[in-house]
Design a protein around this motif. Structure first.
Motif, short mmCIF file in Angstrom:
data_model
loop_
_atom_site.label_atom_id
_atom_site.label_comp_id
_atom_site.label_asym_id
_atom_site.label_seq_id
_atom_site.Cartn_x
_atom_site.Cartn_y
_atom_site.Cartn_z
N GLY A 35 69.86 53.99 51.97
CA GLY A 35 69.20 53.31 53.12
C GLY A 35 69.17 51.89 52.62
N TRP A 36 68.97 51.31 52.02
CA TRP A 36 68.52 50.20 51.31
C TRP A 36 67.19 49.74 52.14
N ALA A 37 67.26 48.62 53.43
CA ALA A 37 66.63 48.35 53.83
C ALA A 37 65.80 49.18 54.79
N ALA A 38 66.49 50.52 55.83
CA ALA A 38 66.65 51.26 56.35
C ALA A 38 65.29 52.00 55.78
N ASP A 39 65.20 52.07 54.62
CA ASP A 39 64.18 52.72 53.69
C ASP A 39 62.98 52.88 53.62
N ALA A 40 62.53 51.39 53.49
CA ALA A 40 61.12 51.02 53.30
C ALA A 40 60.52 51.64 54.71
N ASN A 41 59.99 52.26 54.53
CA ASN A 41 59.86 53.35 56.43
C ASN A 41 58.47 53.61 55.49
N ALA A 42 57.61 54.44 56.65
CA ALA A 42 56.61 55.16 55.06
C ALA A 42 56.96 56.52 55.31
N ASN A 49 59.06 57.50 53.81
CA ASN A 49 59.92 56.95 52.47
C ASN A 49 58.78 57.25 50.86
N THR A 50 58.12 58.23 51.35
CA THR A 50 56.61 58.52 49.95
C THR A 50 57.41 58.44 48.29
N ALA A 51 58.63 59.41 49.05
CA ALA A 51 58.87 59.31 46.50
C ALA A 51 59.82 58.21 47.07
N VAL A 54 61.23 51.19 46.17
CA VAL A 54 61.58 50.79 45.12
C VAL A 54 62.97 51.19 46.19
N VAL A 55 63.80 50.27 46.86
CA VAL A 55 65.37 51.77 47.24
C VAL A 55 66.90 50.76 46.72
N GLY A 56 67.82 51.01 47.68
CA GLY A 56 69.16 51.19 47.06
C GLY A 56 70.54 52.38 47.59
N THR A 57 70.49 52.82 46.36
CA THR A 57 72.11 53.65 46.23
C THR A 57 70.76 54.23 46.03
N CYS A 58 69.64 55.04 45.28
CA CYS A 58 68.89 56.14 45.27
C CYS A 58 68.41 56.50 46.55
N GLY A 59 67.35 57.68 46.71
CA GLY A 59 67.36 58.33 48.24
C GLY A 59 68.42 58.35 49.04
N ASN A 60 67.99 57.73 50.06
CA ASN A 60 68.64 57.97 51.41
C ASN A 60 69.87 57.42 51.04
#
Length: 175
Positions: free
Chosen positions: A88-95, A97-99, A80-86
């Motif tokens: 970073g959108w695509a940048a947040d598709a990484n190992a 980013n376990t949350a 799940v990526v977007g304005t959430c978490g960091n």
């Protein structure tokens, strides 16, 4: 293994399985016969058994395509990526980013997540905006983004939700 070009970008990607005995590889540019590998093109990439997604990004230097950064070869996952978490959108598709990494449950991918006030943005009418992305190493192929019915962003108010993605249909549901 042929790689697919990611839109108009000079990025190519594919998925492949490495057999039990492992393997090593590089990427050959069929148009120029150039060879791309790891550590500044000094050695092949060595992998253990598993399923991998590969990304290679090139840049033109004096009209010649050269490797930009390192080749990404990692296990892909749904995030799940977007304005959430960091944010970073695509940048947040990484190992790391376990949350926001989704877990497989009966052929679907599920994540229960709490979105906070810090994750809202003005351009989404003060809501959290997100999609499900399938990728690795901070890269996502254009066809591996999943969102609202029209493939737009899903927007929700801060709160706790269960996000479910069905890869068979591409549907994302939020409960």
């Amino acid at each position: 293994q042929d790689m697919q070009r990611n839109g108009e970008d000079l990025i190519w990607w594919c998925e492949a399985d490495v057999p039990a005995e492992g393997g090593e590889f590089g990427v050959k540019n069929a148009a120029t016969d150039a060879w791309y590998s790891s550590e500044n093109n000094t050695k092949n990439i060595v992998l253990e058994e598993g399923h991998y997604m590969f990304f290679i990004e090139l840049e033109l230097v004096d009209g010649t395509p050269v490797l930009k950064g390192e080749i990404i070869a990692e296990e892909p996952a749904y995030y799940v990526v977007g304005t959430c978490g960091n944010g970073g959108w695509a940048a947040d598709a990484n190992a790391e980013n376990t949350a926001y990494r989704m877990e497989e449950q009966d052929g679907k991918y599920v994540l229960t997540v709490t979105f906070t006030e810090a994750e809202i943005v003005d351009w989404a009418d003060n809501m959290v905006a997100f999609k499900v992305a399938y990728g690795c190493g901070g890269k996502v192929a254009n066809e591996n983004w999943f969102g609202a019915e029209d493939m737009g962003n899903i927007t929700v108010a801060p709160g706790t939700y269960t996000v479910t993605f069905d890869p068979a249909t591409g549907a994302v549901t939020v409960a």
